[in-house]
Write a protein that holds these residues in place. Structure first.
Motif, PDB file in Angstrom:
ATOM      1  N   SER A 254     -16.556  46.314   7.674  1.00  0.00           N
ATOM      2  CA  SER A 254     -15.147  46.388   7.278  1.00  0.00           C
ATOM      3  C   SER A 254     -14.279  45.448   8.115  1.00  0.00           C
ATOM      4  CB  SER A 254     -14.636  47.825   7.400  1.00  0.00           C
ATOM      5  OG  SER A 254     -14.763  48.274   8.730  1.00  0.00           O
ATOM      6  N   GLU A 255     -14.892  44.833   9.140  1.00  0.00           N
ATOM      7  CA  GLU A 255     -14.208  43.855   9.965  1.00  0.00           C
ATOM      8  C   GLU A 255     -15.225  42.817  10.428  1.00  0.00           C
ATOM      9  OE1 GLU A 255     -12.591  46.390  13.035  1.00  0.00           O
ATOM     10  OE2 GLU A 255     -14.393  46.222  14.243  1.00  0.00           O
ATOM     11  N   TRP A 256     -14.698  41.702  10.951  1.00  0.00           N
ATOM     12  CA  TRP A 256     -15.577  40.671  11.497  1.00  0.00           C
ATOM     13  C   TRP A 256     -15.158  40.400  12.919  1.00  0.00           C
ATOM     14  CZ3 TRP A 256     -16.133  36.388  14.236  1.00  0.00           C
ATOM     15  CH2 TRP A 256     -17.368  35.740  14.177  1.00  0.00           C
ATOM     16  N   PRO A 257     -16.096  40.410  13.843  1.00  0.00           N
ATOM     17  CA  PRO A 257     -17.501  40.764  13.662  1.00  0.00           C
ATOM     18  C   PRO A 257     -17.672  42.277  13.629  1.00  0.00           C
ATOM     19  CG  PRO A 257     -17.112  40.182  15.966  1.00  0.00           C
ATOM     20  CD  PRO A 257     -15.804  39.971  15.228  1.00  0.00           C
ATOM     21  N   ASP A 258     -18.725  42.728  13.005  1.00  0.00           N
ATOM     22  CA  ASP A 258     -19.052  44.153  12.923  1.00  0.00           C
ATOM     23  C   ASP A 258     -20.562  44.264  12.804  1.00  0.00           C
ATOM     24  OD1 ASP A 258     -18.691  46.870  12.830  1.00  0.00           O
ATOM     25  OD2 ASP A 258     -17.769  46.908  10.848  1.00  0.00           O
ATOM     26  N   PHE A 259     -21.103  45.344  13.314  1.00  0.00           N
ATOM     27  CA  PHE A 259     -22.546  45.536  13.337  1.00  0.00           C
ATOM     28  C   PHE A 259     -22.868  46.950  12.864  1.00  0.00           C
ATOM     29  CE2 PHE A 259     -21.367  42.509  16.585  1.00  0.00           C
ATOM     30  CZ  PHE A 259     -22.188  41.437  16.277  1.00  0.00           C
ATOM     31  N   PRO A 260     -24.005  47.111  12.208  1.00  0.00           N
ATOM     32  CA  PRO A 260     -24.368  48.461  11.765  1.00  0.00           C
ATOM     33  C   PRO A 260     -24.666  49.365  12.962  1.00  0.00           C
ATOM     34  CG  PRO A 260     -26.197  46.941  11.419  1.00  0.00           C
ATOM     35  CD  PRO A 260     -25.027  46.114  11.879  1.00  0.00           C
ATOM     36  N   ASP A 261     -24.590  50.662  12.729  1.00  0.00           N
ATOM     37  CA  ASP A 261     -25.029  51.641  13.715  1.00  0.00           C
ATOM     38  C   ASP A 261     -26.549  51.703  13.586  1.00  0.00           C
ATOM     39  OD1 ASP A 261     -25.972  54.035  14.901  1.00  0.00           O
ATOM     40  OD2 ASP A 261     -24.002  54.976  14.665  1.00  0.00           O
ATOM     41  N   TYR A 262     -27.249  51.017  14.475  1.00  0.00           N
ATOM     42  CA  TYR A 262     -28.698  50.875  14.359  1.00  0.00           C
ATOM     43  C   TYR A 262     -29.419  52.218  14.408  1.00  0.00           C
ATOM     44  CZ  TYR A 262     -27.570  45.989  14.971  1.00  0.00           C
ATOM     45  OH  TYR A 262     -27.026  44.738  14.821  1.00  0.00           O
ATOM     46  N   ASP A 263     -28.900  53.171  15.192  1.00  0.00           N
ATOM     47  CA  ASP A 263     -29.516  54.504  15.232  1.00  0.00           C
ATOM     48  C   ASP A 263     -29.370  55.202  13.881  1.00  0.00           C
ATOM     49  OD1 ASP A 263     -30.301  54.189  17.892  1.00  0.00           O
ATOM     50  OD2 ASP A 263     -28.480  55.158  18.675  1.00  0.00           O
ATOM     51  N   GLU A 264     -28.229  54.993  13.219  1.00  0.00           N
ATOM     52  CA  GLU A 264     -28.003  55.579  11.888  1.00  0.00           C
ATOM     53  C   GLU A 264     -28.955  54.960  10.860  1.00  0.00           C
ATOM     54  OE1 GLU A 264     -24.298  55.042   9.147  1.00  0.00           O
ATOM     55  OE2 GLU A 264     -23.831  56.634  10.622  1.00  0.00           O
ATOM     56  N   VAL A 265     -29.142  53.643  10.934  1.00  0.00           N
ATOM     57  CA  VAL A 265     -30.085  52.969  10.038  1.00  0.00           C
ATOM     58  C   VAL A 265     -31.489  53.513  10.279  1.00  0.00           C
ATOM     59  CG1 VAL A 265     -31.126  50.767   9.382  1.00  0.00           C
ATOM     60  CG2 VAL A 265     -28.674  50.874   9.898  1.00  0.00           C
ATOM     61  N   GLU A 266     -31.850  53.637  11.533  1.00  0.00           N
ATOM     62  CA  GLU A 266     -33.185  54.139  11.872  1.00  0.00           C
ATOM     63  C   GLU A 266     -33.386  55.559  11.354  1.00  0.00           C
ATOM     64  OE1 GLU A 266     -35.923  54.355  15.846  1.00  0.00           O
ATOM     65  OE2 GLU A 266     -34.654  52.619  15.479  1.00  0.00           O
ATOM     66  N   SER A 267     -32.375  56.389  11.441  1.00  0.00           N
ATOM     67  CA  SER A 267     -32.451  57.749  10.920  1.00  0.00           C
ATOM     68  C   SER A 267     -32.660  57.743   9.391  1.00  0.00           C
ATOM     69  CB  SER A 267     -31.172  58.515  11.282  1.00  0.00           C
ATOM     70  OG  SER A 267     -31.208  59.817  10.757  1.00  0.00           O
ATOM     71  N   ALA A 268     -31.975  56.839   8.701  1.00  0.00           N
ATOM     72  CA  ALA A 268     -32.152  56.725   7.244  1.00  0.00           C
ATOM     73  C   ALA A 268     -33.563  56.263   6.915  1.00  0.00           C
ATOM     74  CB  ALA A 268     -31.125  55.758   6.666  1.00  0.00           C
ATOM     75  N   ILE A 269     -34.107  55.349   7.714  1.00  0.00           N
ATOM     76  CA  ILE A 269     -35.492  54.910   7.521  1.00  0.00           C
ATOM     77  C   ILE A 269     -36.434  56.094   7.741  1.00  0.00           C
ATOM     78  CG2 ILE A 269     -37.337  53.463   8.460  1.00  0.00           C
ATOM     79  CD1 ILE A 269     -35.127  51.353   9.066  1.00  0.00           C
ATOM     80  N   ASP A 270     -36.195  56.869   8.803  1.00  0.00           N
ATOM     81  CA  ASP A 270     -37.029  58.054   9.082  1.00  0.00           C
ATOM     82  C   ASP A 270     -37.016  59.020   7.899  1.00  0.00           C
ATOM     83  OD1 ASP A 270     -37.593  57.106  11.617  1.00  0.00           O
ATOM     84  OD2 ASP A 270     -36.113  58.386  12.623  1.00  0.00           O
ATOM     85  N   ASP A 271     -35.850  59.192   7.261  1.00  0.00           N
ATOM     86  CA  ASP A 271     -35.750  60.118   6.135  1.00  0.00           C
ATOM     87  C   ASP A 271     -36.489  59.620   4.898  1.00  0.00           C
ATOM     88  OD1 ASP A 271     -34.175  61.779   7.674  1.00  0.00           O
ATOM     89  OD2 ASP A 271     -32.281  61.168   6.767  1.00  0.00           O
ATOM     90  N   LEU A 272     -36.637  58.286   4.765  1.00  0.00           N
ATOM     91  CA  LEU A 272     -37.247  57.709   3.574  1.00  0.00           C
ATOM     92  C   LEU A 272     -38.752  57.491   3.702  1.00  0.00           C
ATOM     93  CD1 LEU A 272     -36.790  56.585   0.711  1.00  0.00           C
ATOM     94  CD2 LEU A 272     -36.339  54.355   1.762  1.00  0.00           C
ATOM     95  N   VAL A 273     -39.195  57.070   4.865  1.00  0.00           N
ATOM     96  CA  VAL A 273     -40.624  56.739   5.010  1.00  0.00           C
ATOM     97  C   VAL A 273     -41.344  57.684   5.949  1.00  0.00           C
ATOM     98  CG1 VAL A 273     -40.311  54.327   4.431  1.00  0.00           C
ATOM     99  CG2 VAL A 273     -40.225  55.004   6.812  1.00  0.00           C
TER     100      VAL A 273
END
Length: 169
Positions: free
Chosen positions: A150-169
């Motif tokens: 939503s702004e530049w620069p901005d970065f994803p919440d890597y722990d949140e991404v990892e949690s979503a990966i854990d839920d999927l795989v």
């Protein structure tokens, strides 16, 4: 390090959770070569983390790919990037960052536009790149997780991404 200003990006109607991610075909670059490939070819083999990022060489790209490389998500699913950079620039980034991931080249930025994550660059008429975004896709290309800057620069919440990966795989 150069000074930079945080800039708010305009609202966007991007691909979101529950949507089917648009398919596309672009050059896909790895450490040895590149060839045209489609997103659906990748999801046919299982879940995919599709990462849109600023052009190669920009500090946000380096930071994002270092973090994802260090987290070793590619051991669990296909991780693939996409930017406006050329296949030659992608090959250099992959080698310099020692990345185990492949990168799609989309110099015209059409895929980012299809996903609703294009970002017009200030002061450069007709020039755009993808804003940082992460889409976790299942094997049917259904979006299971979405994050868009939503702004530049901005970065994803890597722990949140990892949690979503854990839920999927």
């Amino acid at each position: 390090m150069a000074d930079f200003e945080v800039v708010d990006l305009p609202e966007t109607d991007h691909v979101d959770v529950g949507d089917t991610a648009p398919d596309f075909t672009r050059p896909l670059v790895n450490t040895e070569f590149w060839e045209d490939a489609s997103l659906s070819e990748l999801t046919d083999d299982g879940p995919v983390l599709l990462v849109f990022y600023a052009m190669d060489g920009a500090f946000p790209a380096t930071y994002m790919w270092n973090e994802m490389r260090d987290r070793q998500w590619g051991d669990r699913l296909t991780v693939v990037g996409l930017s406006i950079s050329s296949p030659y620039e992608h090959k250099t980034l992959i080698e310099e960052r020692e990345m185990p991931y492949s990168l799609f080249s989309d110099p015209q930025n059409g895929v980012a536009a299809d996903y609703g994550v294009e970002n017009d660059l200030d002061g450069m008429a007709g020039v755009s790149e993808a804003r940082p975004a992460v889409f976790l896709l299942d094997d049917d290309r259904t979006v299971e997780y979405a994050w868009v800057a939503s702004e530049w620069p901005d970065f994803p919440d890597y722990d949140e991404v990892e949690s979503a990966i854990d839920d999927l795989v």
